[in-house]
Design a protein around this motif. Structure first.
Motif, PDB file in Angstrom:
ATOM      1  N   LEU A  69       0.913  -1.348  -0.011  1.00  0.00           N
ATOM      2  CA  LEU A  69       0.038  -0.022   0.187  1.00  0.00           C
ATOM      3  C   LEU A  69       1.008   1.340  -0.018  1.00  0.00           C
ATOM      4  O   LEU A  69       0.488   2.326  -0.717  1.00  0.00           O
ATOM      5  CB  LEU A  69      -0.830  -0.140   1.040  1.00  0.00           C
ATOM      6  CG  LEU A  69      -2.160  -0.892   1.034  1.00  0.00           C
ATOM      7  CD1 LEU A  69      -2.944  -0.888   2.461  1.00  0.00           C
ATOM      8  CD2 LEU A  69      -2.900  -0.636  -0.263  1.00  0.00           C
ATOM      9  N   ALA A  70       1.889   1.157   0.673  1.00  0.00           N
ATOM     10  CA  ALA A  70       2.842   2.421   0.700  1.00  0.00           C
ATOM     11  C   ALA A  70       3.511   2.753  -0.687  1.00  0.00           C
ATOM     12  O   ALA A  70       3.802   4.004  -0.879  1.00  0.00           O
ATOM     13  CB  ALA A  70       4.041   2.272   1.850  1.00  0.00           C
ATOM     14  N   ILE A  71       3.812   1.858  -1.315  1.00  0.00           N
ATOM     15  CA  ILE A  71       4.447   2.058  -2.709  1.00  0.00           C
ATOM     16  C   ILE A  71       3.530   2.924  -3.693  1.00  0.00           C
ATOM     17  O   ILE A  71       3.829   3.965  -4.105  1.00  0.00           O
ATOM     18  CB  ILE A  71       4.921   0.893  -3.335  1.00  0.00           C
ATOM     19  CG1 ILE A  71       6.244   0.272  -2.551  1.00  0.00           C
ATOM     20  CG2 ILE A  71       5.395   1.037  -4.953  1.00  0.00           C
ATOM     21  CD1 ILE A  71       6.388  -1.141  -2.822  1.00  0.00           C
ATOM     22  N   PRO A  72       2.549   2.357  -4.044  1.00  0.00           N
ATOM     23  CA  PRO A  72       1.490   3.408  -4.752  1.00  0.00           C
ATOM     24  C   PRO A  72       1.336   4.773  -4.382  1.00  0.00           C
ATOM     25  O   PRO A  72       1.152   5.814  -4.996  1.00  0.00           O
ATOM     26  CB  PRO A  72       0.338   2.784  -5.171  1.00  0.00           C
ATOM     27  CG  PRO A  72       0.093   1.470  -4.133  1.00  0.00           C
ATOM     28  CD  PRO A  72       1.697   1.418  -3.792  1.00  0.00           C
ATOM     29  N   ALA A  73       1.103   4.683  -2.893  1.00  0.00           N
ATOM     30  CA  ALA A  73       0.850   5.994  -2.231  1.00  0.00           C
ATOM     31  C   ALA A  73       2.123   7.145  -2.486  1.00  0.00           C
ATOM     32  O   ALA A  73       1.985   8.036  -2.736  1.00  0.00           O
ATOM     33  CB  ALA A  73       0.551   5.654  -0.817  1.00  0.00           C
ATOM     34  N   SER A  74       3.115   6.290  -2.260  1.00  0.00           N
ATOM     35  CA  SER A  74       4.451   7.249  -2.560  1.00  0.00           C
ATOM     36  C   SER A  74       4.648   7.694  -3.989  1.00  0.00           C
ATOM     37  O   SER A  74       5.074   8.737  -4.225  1.00  0.00           O
ATOM     38  CB  SER A  74       5.578   6.421  -2.202  1.00  0.00           C
ATOM     39  OG  SER A  74       5.661   6.103  -1.026  1.00  0.00           O
ATOM     40  N   MET A  75       4.082   6.945  -4.883  1.00  0.00           N
ATOM     41  CA  MET A  75       3.941   7.302  -6.317  1.00  0.00           C
ATOM     42  C   MET A  75       3.184   8.424  -6.678  1.00  0.00           C
ATOM     43  O   MET A  75       3.512   9.063  -7.742  1.00  0.00           O
ATOM     44  CB  MET A  75       3.511   6.074  -7.294  1.00  0.00           C
ATOM     45  CG  MET A  75       4.721   4.902  -7.183  1.00  0.00           C
ATOM     46  SD  MET A  75       6.164   5.267  -7.884  1.00  0.00           S
ATOM     47  CE  MET A  75       5.801   5.902  -9.656  1.00  0.00           C
ATOM     48  N   VAL A  76       2.151   8.711  -5.842  1.00  0.00           N
ATOM     49  CA  VAL A  76       1.518  10.007  -6.009  1.00  0.00           C
ATOM     50  C   VAL A  76       2.604  10.958  -6.104  1.00  0.00           C
ATOM     51  O   VAL A  76       2.428  12.009  -6.948  1.00  0.00           O
ATOM     52  CB  VAL A  76       0.358  10.118  -4.987  1.00  0.00           C
ATOM     53  CG1 VAL A  76      -0.267  11.600  -5.123  1.00  0.00           C
ATOM     54  CG2 VAL A  76      -0.574   9.232  -5.102  1.00  0.00           C
ATOM     55  N   PHE A  77       3.434  11.134  -5.322  1.00  0.00           N
ATOM     56  CA  PHE A  77       4.477  12.323  -4.967  1.00  0.00           C
ATOM     57  C   PHE A  77       5.690  12.034  -5.914  1.00  0.00           C
ATOM     58  O   PHE A  77       6.096  12.880  -6.769  1.00  0.00           O
ATOM     59  CB  PHE A  77       5.039  12.331  -3.662  1.00  0.00           C
ATOM     60  CG  PHE A  77       6.001  13.366  -3.273  1.00  0.00           C
ATOM     61  CD1 PHE A  77       5.761  14.710  -3.481  1.00  0.00           C
ATOM     62  CD2 PHE A  77       7.222  13.084  -3.044  1.00  0.00           C
ATOM     63  CE1 PHE A  77       6.606  15.581  -3.375  1.00  0.00           C
ATOM     64  CE2 PHE A  77       8.102  13.996  -2.693  1.00  0.00           C
ATOM     65  CZ  PHE A  77       8.002  15.319  -2.891  1.00  0.00           C
ATOM     66  N   LEU A  78       5.939  10.911  -5.938  1.00  0.00           N
ATOM     67  CA  LEU A  78       7.135  10.518  -6.810  1.00  0.00           C
ATOM     68  C   LEU A  78       6.973  10.633  -8.259  1.00  0.00           C
ATOM     69  O   LEU A  78       8.061  11.189  -8.931  1.00  0.00           O
ATOM     70  CB  LEU A  78       7.882   8.903  -6.558  1.00  0.00           C
ATOM     71  CG  LEU A  78       8.243   8.824  -5.221  1.00  0.00           C
ATOM     72  CD1 LEU A  78       8.514   7.234  -5.078  1.00  0.00           C
ATOM     73  CD2 LEU A  78       9.432   9.442  -5.034  1.00  0.00           C
ATOM     74  N   SER A  79       5.944  10.512  -8.996  1.00  0.00           N
ATOM     75  CA  SER A  79       5.797  10.739 -10.304  1.00  0.00           C
ATOM     76  C   SER A  79       5.916  12.077 -10.508  1.00  0.00           C
ATOM     77  O   SER A  79       6.080  12.335 -11.751  1.00  0.00           O
ATOM     78  CB  SER A  79       4.140  10.335 -10.535  1.00  0.00           C
ATOM     79  OG  SER A  79       4.101   8.835 -10.382  1.00  0.00           O
TER      80      SER A  79
END
Length: 135
Positions: A69-79
């Motif tokens: 769950l943390a990885i796609p949540a982080s992708m919001v910012f990382l993208s």
């Protein structure tokens, strides 16, 4: 004279589109996990330590679920902040990985859950498509 006003329609940068798609995906995850709490027996099973198809609770399993769950949540910012080439690779790789995970969650799920997973798969397909076409 009755002149029509045109609304400005600025192009949206690819990194922002990707970020918004990851945010949409996270909302779909959260709501689907919330709705499944209404399935009879779910809360009792959770209280007893059951993690559904994953078996019983362990710290290791919870770390895995937290990372998933943390990885796609982080992708919001990382993208939106990492270099375009890195972002493209991350979005392609993680889009494919999460599409596989989404497909696996279809097995034995209630119909409403499957419906929301279909929306997740559309978001993931768009992430993959955008990343592939990113020039």
């Amino acid at each position: 004279m009755n002149a029509r006003k045109r609304l400005e329609d600025s192009p949206i940068p690819t990194r922002i589109k990707l970020s918004l798609l990851w945010a949409s995906l996270m909302s779909l995850y959260i709501y689907n996990d919330y709705f499944v709490l209404f399935v009879p027996g779910t809360i009792d099973g959770m209280a007893a330590g059951s993690m559904g198809p994953l078996g019983n609770y362990t710290d290791t399993k919870m770390i895995g679920v937290a990372l998933i769950l943390a990885i796609p949540a982080s992708m919001v910012f990382l993208s939106s902040i990492v270099a375009p080439r890195t972002s493209r690779i991350l979005n392609l790789t993680l889009g494919i990985v999460y599409a596989i995970i989404a497909l696996l969650t279809l097995i034995g799920s209630p119909i409403f859950y499957k419906m929301v997973v279909c929306f997740q798969l559309v978001a993931l397909a768009l992430i993959i498509k955008l990343a592939l076409r990113w020039t």
